[in-house]
Design an enzyme around this catalytic site. Structure first.
Site, PDB file in Angstrom:
ATOM      1  N   ASP A 137      77.553  35.493  70.137  1.00 34.01           N
ATOM      2  CA  ASP A 137      77.135  36.050  69.043  1.00 34.01           C
ATOM      3  C   ASP A 137      75.531  35.903  69.069  1.00 34.01           C
ATOM      4  OD1 ASP A 137      79.410  36.808  67.194  1.00 34.01           O
ATOM      5  OD2 ASP A 137      80.054  34.911  67.870  1.00 34.01           O
ATOM      6  N   SER A 138      74.938  34.730  69.163  1.00 35.16           N
ATOM      7  CA  SER A 138      73.596  34.768  69.129  1.00 35.16           C
ATOM      8  C   SER A 138      72.683  35.389  70.097  1.00 35.16           C
ATOM      9  CB  SER A 138      73.113  33.213  69.097  1.00 35.16           C
ATOM     10  OG  SER A 138      74.081  32.345  68.360  1.00 35.16           O
TER      11      SER A 138
END
Lengths: 407, 407
Positions: B174-175
Site C-alpha cells: 500500500d505504501s
C-alpha cells in the site's frame, strides 16, 4: 496522447550516483520521459558487477540503467570537472548519493554547481542525511532498514524461531529513498516552474533511515503514547485475522485473507468447521486477532491436506481473497501483468536478444509506456552528449579521450 | 526560505480514499504543503479503527491523517454528490483507491468529474490496476505483495525453517502504491503547468502488484535470460558476504556489513581469526558469497559470546558498519533522528497531549517541516470548506446537516 505517458519530457537530470538509491531515482524519472545523464567512472558504476552476469555483463543493469544516457569520465581529472560544470548549465537537477561532503571534495559541491546554474535542484541521498551526528557514517541499505525499524518487524513472532530476522528480499531502503528523492525533485520542479522560474536554488535531503521510518505506520506514535514496543507477527498482520501464508500438500504457501465476518464464515464452511462461526473467541476481528495462533493452526490443518492448485480453486470458488506466493516464474507468465504491459521483452544488443523488464510504474493514460532503450554500455553516449549539449567538435573530443578524461 | 519546505503549497487535492494506499499518498502531498481535502463517510474512514485506540480514537490516525482537512458526508445522498462536483472545480487532482468502477457507480466517475474540471488529474490506486482480467479482484495489501514477488523473497533460505514466509512488518504494498501515486500526480502537474495549463485530462493508474514488482531488481530479467528463479536468503544478501544479523549474548541481533576486502580483514581480526584472511574460499566477494553459511557460523560463534552493547562498541571501534536492530524505543531516543527533526512531539487535542510523529520526508532546505496539524476528527473541516471554498452560508449548511448529508 503522446505526452501522456511521458510527463517528464523536457526535464534534464544529471545523475552523479552509484549502486542503488540514486540510480533508482533516476530510473523512475527516465521512465516518465526525463533526459537522464548518468556520470560514470571509466570503469562504470560498480553496481554493474552485481547479480548474474552474462559474458561479464550485468543482466540487472539492462533494467537499472534503462532510458538513461551514460557519460563516462574520470572525475579526478580537472578537465572532467570542467565538463560537469558545463553540463550542469543545461540541467534542471542533480541527483547524487555519495557520502555527504564527497562532491565538495571533488570540486563540484552545491555552491560551485549553482554558480553555473543558479536555480539548480539538488537531491542528495545518503544513509543518515546531510546533517547531524551520524552524517559521516557508512550508508549500507541493510543498516538503514534496521535503524528505520523495518528489520525488527520483519520476523517471526518472538520465541518462534532461533533464526535471525530476515532481510526484506530486495534493497528496500535504497528503493524507498530513491522514490522519495524522485517525488521531492518533481515537487521542487513544479514549485519552480509554476511561477515561470523563480531562479531560487532548491535542495532535497533524503536519508535511507528516514525514508524507512516514514512508512512505519502506528509504530512510533503508539510507542510515544502507550510505551508499547511493536513486535513482529510472522506471516500474519497484527491488526487482522485470519490472514497469513498457509502451507499446502505440495510444499508451497497460499495466502488467505479472510478477516471480515462474511469471509471468515465462508472460510470456516470451506474447511469443514462451520461450528466455529459465531463462537465467542472468533467473533469479531479483535477476538480473532487474540486467538489467531489457534485459528491459523486450524486453517493450516486443512490447507496441508490439499495441493496449492486445489486450494486456490476452492478459495476462489468461494470468493475468498487468496494467492499463491509468486516467484519470478509465476510473474513472468501472469496474464494480468502481460495484459497491462508490465512484462516486456526489451531487445538488448548487449545480450544479442530480449531481456525481460517490468513495465513503467505508474502507468499514465491508456497505454503502457515503451522502454526507450535498455541500460547502455559505459560511456555509450559520450559523443552524443558532448556534441549535442556542449557543441564540442571532433578535435576536442579526441583530445579528451587521448588524455583519459573520457572513455 | 518560507516556500522551500512546502513546495506543494498552492496544490489542492481531493482524496476519495480509505485505509492505507490513497491516504498515504495524500499524507505525502499534505506534508509538502498541499491542501488535501479528505472525503470521509459520516462514520469516518474505517482505518480509524486500526491499531491501538485511546478512548476510541486511533493513535496512528494522528499521523496518517495529519495536515489534511476532513469533510464528512454521505456519498449515497445525491446532495453529497453535488457537493463533490462543486468541490472538484476548486481542485487540481483527485486521489482514490476504491475498487475499479466504484466511483462510476457512485456517480462521480472520471467523465462526470471532468465535466466540472476538464484538466483534472486523477490518480487511481487499486490492487491490480484499472484494466485487465484481474481488475475486479479484491485488493488486499498482502496479496499485492505476494503477486509482486516480495513475499517469496522475504524468508529464510529454502529448507531452513518450516514456518511460513514472514510478512514485511508494515503494509509495504500500500505504501509503495501511495508513493508511486504521489510521484505520478506531481509529474502530471508539472507537465500541465509548465505550459501554463494545457487543459488536458491526465490519468494515473497505479496497481499494488506493479508497484511492488517495480522494486524487484534483477529478479525478472535474470529469470527471463537464465531461467533462474530467485530464492530467499534469510538475513543475508544474495550478492554480498558477510552481511547478516548476528546473535548476541543478550538475545538481540546485531547487523554487520563487512563485505569488502578491507572490512572483511578487520572483522576476521576482531573475531580472532586472522588466519582466514587471504584463504582461497574467503577471498573476494564471490567466494565469500558461496561460503557464506560457514562464514556466518564463524561470526555467530564470536558474536554469541558478547552482549549487543559490547559488540557494537567493538565493531564501531574498528569502523566496521554495524547496527542494532532498532525497535520503536531505540528510534524514539536516537540522537540523529532528534537532531534532524525526524522525531516530533505534536500536540493533539484528541489525546489532550503530545503524540510522537516521524518528521516530513523528504526534507527540503535547512529546516525540517513543521507538522501543521495532527489527524483531524471526522468532518472537522466541514464548515470551513463549505464556507471557504463553496461560499455556503449558515442556512445552507444547516439544511445539509439536518438532512444527514454532512455531519
Amino acid at each position: 496522447m503522446d505526452g501522456d505517458g511521458f510527463p517528464l519530457r523536457g526535464l534534464r537530470v544529471l545523475e552523479i550516483g552509484h549502486f542503488v538509491a540514486a540510480p533508482f531515482a533516476t530510473r523512475l524519472l527516465a521512465d516518465l520521459g526525463a533526459d537522464v545523464i548518468k556520470i560514470e567512472p571509466l570503469t562504470g558504476d560498480p553496481v554493474r558487477q552485481w547479480g548474474e552476469q552474462v559474458d561479464g555483463k550485468s543482466i540487472w543493469w539492462s533494467l537499472h540503467g534503462r532510458n538513461k544516457r551514460s557519460l563516462a569520465c574520470n572525475l579526478k581529472d580537472p578537465k572532467a570537472i570542467e565538463l560537469i560544470l558545463r553540463l550542469v548549465r543545461e540541467c534542471d537537477a542533480v541527483v547524487e548519493n555519495f557520502r555527504p561532503g564527497q562532491l565538495v571534495r571533488l570540486g563540484i559541491g552545491p555552491d560551485v554547481l549553482r554558480r553555473e546554474r543558479p536555480d539548480l535542484i539538488i537531491a542528495h541521498i545518503s544513509g543518515f542525511g546531510q546533517t547531524g551526528p551520524y552524517r559521516d557514517r557508512a550508508a549500507f541499505g541493510v543498516i538503514g532498514e534496521a535503524i528505520g525499524g523495518l528489520r525488527h518487524l520483519t520476523n517471526q513472532a518472538p520465541g518462534r524461531t532461533d533464526l535471525p530476522p530476515v532481510r526484506v528480499g530486495v534493497s528496500i531502503g535504497d528503493s524507498l529513498a530513491g522514490l522519495y528523492a524522485a517525488f521531492g525533485l518533481v515537487s521542487a520542479l513544479w514549485q519552480r516552474d509554476r511561477t515561470a522560474g523563480d531562479a531560487k536554488p532548491r535542495t532535497i535531503d533524503v536519508a535511507l533511515t528516514e525514508s524507512v521510518l516514514s512508512l512505519m505506520e502506528g509504530m512510533l506514535p503508539e510507542y510515544g503514547r502507550l510505551g508499547k514496543v511493536r513486535q513482529p507477527t510472522g506471516g500474519g498482520i497484527p491488526t487482522a485475522a485470519p490472514t497469513n501464508a498457509y502451507p499446502s500438500a505440495d510444499g508451497a504457501y497460499v495466502l488467505i485473507a479472510a478477516n471480515s465476518e462474511p469471509l471468515f464464515a465462508k472460510l470456516m464452511g470451506l474447511i469443514g468447521r462451520p461450528d466455529l462461526i459465531g463462537v465467542a473467541r472468533f467473533s469479531g476481528n479483535q477476538q480473532r486477532v487474540q486467538n489467531s495462533v489457534e485459528l491459523d493452526e486450524l486453517i493450516g490443518q486443512w490447507s496441508r491436506r490439499h495441493d496449492s492448485e486445489t486450494l486456490i480453486e476452492l478459495l476462489t470458488g468461494e470468493d475468498i481473497p487468496n494467492s499463491r506466493v509468486y516467484t519470478a516464474a509465476d510473474i513472468a507468465h501472469d496474464p494480468q501483468y502481460r495484459e497491462r504491459g508490465m512484462i516486456l521483452d526489451v531487445h538488448d544488443e548487449a545480450f544479442d536478444g530480449p531481456i525481460l523488464h517490468p513495465g513503467v510504474v505508474p502507468r499514465f493514460g491508456d497505454e503502457p509506456n515503451a522502454i526507450r532503450w535498455p541500460g547502455p554500455a559505459i560511456g555509450a553516449h559520450n559523443e552524443e552528449i558532448l556534441r549535442g549539449l556542449l557543441s564540442m567538435d571532433d578535435q576536442e573530443i579526441f583530445v579528451l579521450r587521448e588524455k583519459g578524461v573520457i572513455s
